[in-house]
Scaffold this motif. Structure first.
Motif, PDB file in Angstrom:
ATOM      1  N   GLY A   1       0.525  -1.076   0.124  1.00 13.62           N
ATOM      2  CA  GLY A   1       0.055   0.100   0.122  1.00 13.62           C
ATOM      3  C   GLY A   1       1.102   1.299  -0.062  1.00 13.62           C
ATOM      4  O   GLY A   1       1.912   1.225   0.523  1.00 13.62           O
TER       5      GLY A   1
ATOM      6  N   ASN B   1      -2.470   5.799   1.778  1.00 13.16           N
ATOM      7  CA  ASN B   1      -3.505   4.823   1.396  1.00 13.16           C
ATOM      8  C   ASN B   1      -4.372   4.737   0.046  1.00 13.16           C
ATOM      9  O   ASN B   1      -5.459   4.281  -0.022  1.00 13.16           O
TER      10      ASN B   1
ATOM     11  N   VAL C   1      -5.025   4.186  -3.813  1.00 18.97           N
ATOM     12  CA  VAL C   1      -4.721   3.080  -4.566  1.00 18.97           C
ATOM     13  C   VAL C   1      -4.130   3.877  -6.033  1.00 18.97           C
ATOM     14  O   VAL C   1      -4.864   4.296  -6.949  1.00 18.97           O
TER      15      VAL C   1
ATOM     16  N   VAL D   1      -4.131  -5.329  -1.583  1.00 18.81           N
ATOM     17  CA  VAL D   1      -4.133  -3.591  -1.270  1.00 18.81           C
ATOM     18  C   VAL D   1      -5.193  -3.588  -0.114  1.00 18.81           C
ATOM     19  O   VAL D   1      -6.278  -3.407  -0.370  1.00 18.81           O
TER      20      VAL D   1
ATOM     21  N   ILE E   1      -2.806   0.385   4.971  1.00 14.74           N
ATOM     22  CA  ILE E   1      -1.203  -0.333   5.122  1.00 14.74           C
ATOM     23  C   ILE E   1      -0.729  -0.405   6.643  1.00 14.74           C
ATOM     24  O   ILE E   1      -0.145  -1.422   6.734  1.00 14.74           O
TER      25      ILE E   1
END
Length: 304
Positions: free
Chosen positions: A151, A155, A157, A177, A181
């Motif tokens: 990750g 955080n 994506v 994911v 994280i």
């Protein structure tokens, strides 16, 4: 195809670098001494009952990271306490979009990398696997279905995160994911610190550790203390983190041992400072009473 550099070809670097190379990615291994010689002469041998035994040969081996050129992904395969030394060396292979994926045990283990390389380059990562180096260039996967949790530190994506997840998934490694994280890193820290501490102090493999009432109670108490520490630092672990972690430990092969315990047995520097010492230091800063982990730390430090 990813262009990858693995800096340090021990158990973790060897396994994950090897599995990417097997899938056809351009993996460059940075090693020296006996490891570099073994890789050049015999290749990289991986034994795994889950992902299958395989040999990567020939292997692209370099002793100087400057010879590698720029890469999209760097996997530092050194121990956690060595990250501060290797950070500046990794800079030679990094461009604007490059990612560095440290998979070392411990919380805060990536801070030195972030200082050397910039936070934007460093991902958070957790390797859920038990493996060890049989000999230079020879890695044995000993337990747990291989899984990566990766990750960005904020955080989000990102595009590169999706690309890495896809590459590892295609290589046969379940790659998650998570929403956070940092929770994933602390969850692994809770497991590996308790199993490493109690296992090393008792001198027994996981099978005996989890089945004897006394040692299982020690495991539970160590885990509960680390859960308390995490909450005090604003890390909200799952409500069932201790029983679910014990269930994971119960699923491991009876003969398995964590790397800290193996290093202790073989007289090598271990992750004691990264694991138990961190618990003790953070606990003291937070004015928490963590008697089991403090006792394990005090018992083992003079023996290292």
């Amino acid at each position: 195809m990813l262009r990858v550099a693995v800096f340090g070809v021990g158990a973790i670097g060897g396994y994950f670098g090897g599995i990417l190379a097997r899938t056809g990615h351009d993996v460059n291994f940075i090693a020296r001494g006996d490891t570099a010689a073994a890789l050049r002469q015999r290749g990289l041998r991986i034994e795994s009952g889950t992902t299958g035994d395989f040999l990567v040969h020939p292997v692209q081996v370099f002793e100087d990271p400057a010879q590698v050129g720029s890469v999209e992904l760097v996997i530092p395969g050194v121990k956690a306490w060595q990250l501060s030394e290797v950070g500046p060396m990794l800079n030679q292979m990094i461009t604007e979009g490059s990612a560095v994926l440290p998979l070392q045990n411990g919380v805060g283990a990536t801070d030195d990398l972030a200082k050397a390389l910039g936070r934007r380059h460093v991902l958070g990562g957790v390797a859920k696997i038990f493996c060890y180096q049989v000999a230079p260039g020879h890695v044995r996967h000993d337990g747990a279905t291989p899984c990566l949790v990766i990750g960005e530190h904020d955080n989000r994506v990102s595009k590169r995160l999706k690309s890495l997840q896809e590459a590892f998934q295609e290589a046969g490694v379940n790659t998650e994911v998570p929403e956070d994280i940092h929770i994933a890193v602390w969850s692994k820290f809770l497991m590996i610190t308790s199993v490493s501490g109690v296992g090393t102090a008792e001198g027994v493999a996981i099978g005996k550790l989890r089945t004897e009432r006394r040692t299982r109670q020690l495991l539970m108490k160590s885990m509960t203390e680390i859960e308390t520490l995490a909450h005090s630092l604003g890390i909200t672990l799952a409500d069932d983190i201790v029983p679910s972690t014990l269930n994971f430990v119960d699923s491991l092969p009876a003969h398995a041992m964590p790397s800290m315990q193996r290093d202790f047995m073989d007289g090598r520097p271990s992750e004691l400072g990264t694991l138990l010492s961190t618990v003790r230091q953070l606990g003291e800063t937070a004015n928490l009473n963590l008697p089991v982990n403090r006792a394990l730390c005090e018992l083992l430090f003079p023996l290292e």
